[in-house]
Scaffold this active site. Sequence first.
Site, PDB file in Angstrom:
ATOM      1  N   GLY A   1       0.824  -1.204   0.000  1.00  0.00           N
ATOM      2  CA  GLY A   1       0.000   0.000   0.000  1.00  0.00           C
ATOM      3  C   GLY A   1       0.854   1.248   0.000  1.00  0.00           C
ATOM      4  O   GLY A   1       0.611   2.185  -0.753  1.00  0.00           O
TER       5      GLY A   1
ATOM      6  N   MET B   1       4.964   2.903   1.850  1.00  0.00           N
ATOM      7  CA  MET B   1       6.187   2.606   2.591  1.00  0.00           C
ATOM      8  C   MET B   1       6.679   3.853   3.302  1.00  0.00           C
ATOM      9  O   MET B   1       6.784   4.915   2.708  1.00  0.00           O
ATOM     10  CB  MET B   1       7.256   2.072   1.617  1.00  0.00           C
ATOM     11  CG  MET B   1       8.568   1.730   2.273  1.00  0.00           C
ATOM     12  SD  MET B   1       8.373   0.437   3.528  1.00  0.00           S
ATOM     13  CE  MET B   1       9.685   0.906   4.648  1.00  0.00           C
TER      14      MET B   1
ATOM     15  N   ASN C   1       9.475   5.099   4.371  1.00  0.00           N
ATOM     16  CA  ASN C   1      10.875   5.528   4.326  1.00  0.00           C
ATOM     17  C   ASN C   1      11.038   6.925   4.943  1.00  0.00           C
ATOM     18  O   ASN C   1      10.252   7.821   4.671  1.00  0.00           O
ATOM     19  CB  ASN C   1      11.364   5.593   2.877  1.00  0.00           C
ATOM     20  CG  ASN C   1      10.886   4.425   2.063  1.00  0.00           C
ATOM     21  OD1 ASN C   1      11.230   3.298   2.320  1.00  0.00           O
ATOM     22  ND2 ASN C   1      10.061   4.718   1.064  1.00  0.00           N
TER      23      ASN C   1
ATOM     24  N   GLU D   1       1.512   5.798   7.517  1.00  0.00           N
ATOM     25  CA  GLU D   1       2.932   5.949   7.149  1.00  0.00           C
ATOM     26  C   GLU D   1       3.571   7.126   7.888  1.00  0.00           C
ATOM     27  O   GLU D   1       4.737   7.059   8.275  1.00  0.00           O
ATOM     28  CB  GLU D   1       3.082   6.111   5.637  1.00  0.00           C
ATOM     29  CG  GLU D   1       2.443   4.999   4.804  1.00  0.00           C
ATOM     30  CD  GLU D   1       2.848   3.589   5.223  1.00  0.00           C
ATOM     31  OE1 GLU D   1       3.950   3.400   5.764  1.00  0.00           O
ATOM     32  OE2 GLU D   1       2.041   2.661   5.028  1.00  0.00           O
TER      33      GLU D   1
END
Length: 872
Positions: free
Chosen positions: A261, A263, A265, A298
């Site tokens: 879906g 990420m 980072n 996220e």
Amino acid sequence: MTQLRQAKYRQDYQAPDYTISEIDLDFILDPTKTVVTATSQVKRINPQSSSLELHGEDLVLVSVEVNGQSWAHYKEQESKLIIESLPEAFTLRIVNEISPEKNTALEGLYVSGDALCTQCEAEGFRHITYYQDRPDVLARYTTTITADKQRYPYLLSNGNRIAEGVLEDGRHWVKWEDPFPKPSYLFALVAGDFDVLSDIFITRSGREVALELFVDKGNLDRAPWAMQSLKNAMKWDEERFGLEYDLDIYMIVAVDFFNMGAMENKGLNVFNSKYVLAKNETATDKDYLNIEAVIGHEYFHNWTGNRITCRDWFQLSLKEGLTVFRDQEFSSDLGSRSVNRINNVKVMRAAQFAEDASPMAHPIRPEKVIEMNNFYTLTVYEKGSEVIRMIHTLLGEEMFQAGIQLYVHRHDGSAATCDDFVQAMEDASNVDLSLFRRWYSQSGTPVLTVRDEYFPERQQYVLHVNQMTPPTADQADKQPLHIPLDVELYGEDGAVIPLKHLGSTVNSVLNVTQESQSFTFDEVTSQPIPSLLREFSAPVKLDYAYSDEQLAFLMKYSRNDFSRWDAAQQLINNYVKSNVVNQQAGKPLVFPEHVIDAFRAVLLSDSIDPALIALILTLPSENEMAESFQTIDPDAIHIVADFIAHQLATEMADEFLAVYQSIKIDGYRVDHQDIAKRALRNICLQYIAAGDSQELANKLVSAQFKSADNMTDSLAALTAASESQLPCLEQLMTEFDERWHQDGLVMDKWFMLQGSSPASDVLEKVRSLLKHRSFSMSNPNRIRSLVGAFTSGNPSAFHAQDGSGYQFLYEILVDLNTRNPQVASRLIEPLIRLKRYDEKRQSLMRNKLEQLKGLENLSGDLFEKVTKALES
């Protein structure tokens, strides 16, 4: 034949022999051949070791240097680079080449449309360069990217942009520096040409953070909702959890080709465009709310996942379970808490419980892993979130937040474990969680059996509670768990009976900690009706012999919206179970008038939120219904589901039409009141289509489709036409295709309807759509929408007795095994659950699994699931 894969065990964890404190990455980008230079500061931490093992896959090694000198003491073997005769501390420089355009697995650096992007969780960084690709090696990253300026005007990576320049040959470069140590799985790089939506956020301490959202050219008008969701998430995390963002910039990039879906980072989130792009013509209400939730998820990882990461991948739920809990709370605080809770529980009951009963059953903290990608599961995420929620229930908001602050204080900048989190909660609250820890190590779905007694002469009411967790594929023996059981008692007039025992008030959350326990309540003047497992206070199955009258009572009187919905679900499921037995025995199907009256009362209620009415009237999915049975009969379940829907539709036809026609909404707004009204109006349309007045249904559905100013209403009309196979269906599907065939995300909705169609020739249609102009086997979203909708969302068709559904999935898996193993591994789930079906189906499913096992170069992702299924 397939090479044997080695399992890794949590108990065998060992700290790395070396650690890397700084890494300087230099990328000369080209889709065909990218040159990566990695310069690392390495230090030995195990004095007994003299060789450094680095992970690497699909890399062409160019050179190795130690302290500026060419180094010959190394060997490449089995996806590793082993460097020997090393000093205690040194600078390591490795140059290698990779080919992003050949990377169809979408792990590491790959091509997405016209852009280049990365996906490194869990073990994708090893596809970029040789490195200690494990989460407990935390380094500060500096990244320099050089690429053609016209083709890739934006060059993005983690952290803050510190320098940039233009070269004479038409290329340019950008240098990024991330001041916070992170594991390799949080590294990110994106290069491409985008439209950019920019904004700012002022943190509570007064810092200005630049916000940048990158989308494909032409999609800028679909980005504002995601940006607003991001700002809402940043503000909410400060207010609810006291956590503030820590970099000067926060970037989100939406890409079309993505296995997951999104990420998290550090500072550069890469998103599946499905969870970014929205406008009323292309996105449904559900899309808007999903985008809000995933954007929040996220972002919340910045602290619960990035600043504090996992020591090893067995601890994945440390970051994911906690962050799912946080995103659920975010959605609930901004929207409807009861609607969010119900939708989360539906996922648990339909899918996570099925995972617990499958060959891949595992605790939220697995003990054994062959392929890490296979453990990004509903158990780790959704059940992991329920475990966090139970801690919140046991501690309360104040003590839970104190536990979060202690956890952050202790572990910021480090790689932690699930035990570290629970210990912080325990220390902050002084609540003993030693027994509760079993939730982390025990798999399966516990069953709570509740029986009651009432003693009128003593005005005493007793609940007898037994807990039992059935054996799972990975664990035969089970122990009692600490289960919070939230209860409320009602008198026959609908009034709440206070919980008292021996003169003291009793907390509504009962601590079930033993195999068998009894709870006594005093001053109960009449036989009460219990509301049990309120708010789904634990991820368990409840066994209590409610009568129809009691369930109808709770639908009417319960103060808790979840409990009202849950009573309706139990009422439906009781008749699903009895009617499946009737269907199998050739007896008439039964759905009594008094049950229909209970649902009629809900539909016509002025006091119930329209969103809750819509949810109560939405029948459980056939997958949810299947969880009531040890051996699943998909044909009988499908017939019974149709029968119940038809009974409600015909007996309440006038009421559904009246409510449908009474709801008027001017214009489209992402407003929770409007969302609720649309949900109710569209469930009424669905029932109208399922009734006997096909001419009226055809007219109303066609009219709504043609007049709709938003995708929610347009898709609802199309869904009603498809589920009831109305005469207008073919024309409406063609019109939709003609209008939207160039928009992949919108066509995903169309493909999903095709895959889940009740038509007898659905498989033939699905096969033909593999050649559709909008479909691509290279795009995970398209595959999930068409193939996944058929295999997972259309159980009676997929489990056809001739085995044609199994053959189809086998062919798809053979293709994806080399093309994209991660997607293949997710698609295989319905095939590995063979033990839940009759002997004939089991035999057909086993045959396909044996054929897969015999494939040359079977991917690790599929190998683990195939072998576990066959062993079960």
